[in-house]
Write a protein that holds these residues in place. Sequence first.
Motif, PDB file in Angstrom:
ATOM      1  N   THR A  13       0.141   6.829   2.904  1.00 45.79           N
ATOM      2  CA  THR A  13      -1.164   7.363   2.532  1.00 45.79           C
ATOM      3  C   THR A  13      -1.636   6.689   1.252  1.00 45.79           C
ATOM      4  O   THR A  13      -0.929   6.679   0.247  1.00 45.79           O
ATOM      5  N   SER A  18       7.084   4.838   3.834  1.00 40.67           N
ATOM      6  CA  SER A  18       6.706   4.979   5.228  1.00 40.67           C
ATOM      7  C   SER A  18       6.016   3.722   5.735  1.00 40.67           C
ATOM      8  O   SER A  18       5.345   3.009   4.991  1.00 40.67           O
ATOM      9  N   ASP A  19       6.164   3.463   7.057  1.00 42.16           N
ATOM     10  CA  ASP A  19       5.481   2.320   7.649  1.00 42.16           C
ATOM     11  C   ASP A  19       3.970   2.509   7.614  1.00 42.16           C
ATOM     12  O   ASP A  19       3.225   1.535   7.569  1.00 42.16           O
ATOM     13  N   ASN A  20       3.523   3.767   7.668  1.00 39.90           N
ATOM     14  CA  ASN A  20       2.096   4.079   7.593  1.00 39.90           C
ATOM     15  C   ASN A  20       1.855   5.016   6.422  1.00 39.90           C
ATOM     16  O   ASN A  20       1.709   6.238   6.593  1.00 39.90           O
ATOM     17  N   GLN A  39      -0.979  -0.796   8.015  1.00 41.75           N
ATOM     18  CA  GLN A  39      -1.659   0.358   8.578  1.00 41.75           C
ATOM     19  C   GLN A  39      -1.487   1.563   7.665  1.00 41.75           C
ATOM     20  O   GLN A  39      -0.427   1.749   7.068  1.00 41.75           O
ATOM     21  N   LEU A  40      -2.539   2.373   7.564  1.00 44.03           N
ATOM     22  CA  LEU A  40      -2.511   3.561   6.729  1.00 44.03           C
ATOM     23  C   LEU A  40      -2.500   4.825   7.575  1.00 44.03           C
ATOM     24  O   LEU A  40      -3.133   4.886   8.637  1.00 44.03           O
ATOM     25  N   LYS A  41      -1.804   5.831   7.060  1.00 42.20           N
ATOM     26  CA  LYS A  41      -1.826   7.152   7.698  1.00 42.20           C
ATOM     27  C   LYS A  41      -3.077   7.917   7.302  1.00 42.20           C
ATOM     28  O   LYS A  41      -3.729   8.576   8.121  1.00 42.20           O
ATOM     29  N   ALA A  42      -3.425   7.865   6.005  1.00 38.47           N
ATOM     30  CA  ALA A  42      -4.557   8.631   5.486  1.00 38.47           C
ATOM     31  C   ALA A  42      -5.038   7.992   4.192  1.00 38.47           C
ATOM     32  O   ALA A  42      -4.347   7.145   3.597  1.00 38.47           O
ATOM     33  N   THR A  73      -8.054   5.370  10.806  1.00 39.66           N
ATOM     34  CA  THR A  73      -7.465   6.671  10.525  1.00 39.66           C
ATOM     35  C   THR A  73      -8.562   7.723  10.462  1.00 39.66           C
ATOM     36  O   THR A  73      -9.649   7.465   9.934  1.00 39.66           O
ATOM     37  N   HIS A 119      -8.122  10.473   8.878  1.00 43.31           N
ATOM     38  CA  HIS A 119      -7.840  11.271   7.691  1.00 43.31           C
ATOM     39  C   HIS A 119      -8.311  10.530   6.432  1.00 43.31           C
ATOM     40  O   HIS A 119      -7.539   9.822   5.775  1.00 43.31           O
TER      41      HIS A 119
END
Length: 323
Positions: free
Chosen positions: A6, A2-4, A57-60, A94, A96
Amino acid sequence: MSDNPTLIADIGGTNARFALTTDAPRYFQQAQTLEAAEFEHVSDAIDTYLHSHNIKQLKAISLAVAGPIRDGKVTFPNSHWSIDCHSLRARYHTDHVKLLNDWEAISYSLSCLDSGDLINIGGTWDGLPDSDYTVGALGPGSGLGMSGLLRRNDVLIPLVTEGGHAGFSPENQLQGEILAYLHQKFDDRISRERLLSGPGLVNIHEALCEIHGQENPGLIAADIAVAGINKTDPICEETFDLFFEVLGQVAGDIALALGANDGIFIGGGICQRYPNQLLASRFRKGFENKGRHSPLMKDIPTWLITHKNPGLLGASVFAQTNL
């Protein structure tokens, strides 16, 4: 990927293992270990990892940490690092961010371990059921970690405990003499961790030297283990045998206390380093020796976790189901 993605981690006093979550059955990828001593702050280590893998960039963020968590913060007892969820949320943009106790993360990992991640050390087991279950986990390392996992209505519920600090209860005369020696040494109550840990091996060895009237050579845990395995020193050999027997006793106590009839899992660096000695030891005898409940104990399976990164695995399971 994923682009972002975890970010997950398993952070102890010495090493920080980072990775990214991915779908089952792998659960994580791009694992990398960094030494805490090389970085002033945990964010410096995270930045290094993200830069190494070209992540913008991070999602979580889901971090398993070997330390007490209070109000989203942890200070490590054996490291200069401290972690604050609020600071990480602001730095990495983020909402999360979650800190997990390291044995809470190991609890989550139990739900997805398979036969390739385990060695049977007693009892029979065909895998965890698809329905509700209750299992326990413990493991000696620098201390004694302990936890449990319940599945209820398809929801995983970890049980985070400080059971390693419960009092040690001897089950024979020799263990009673060891307890008496440790009372003299520490002048306070004696916890299970005083025996079941790296320092615990040293404590048992010192006590046996005193009991047998032998001079204490001041060996460290690794030397005791090597001499015990190679059978070059009778007291070191006895130390190692007694260590695993007591571990079995405590594992049996946990099974009874939690109602963990679906199994007990053994982790921790000491047992993973010496699986053959654990298998050949009196571990299972200690586990099953529960008086009127001994028939029940014979049916409860016990397993050694051989997965190299159960903390990362559990952090990933948590992140995918909760973040």
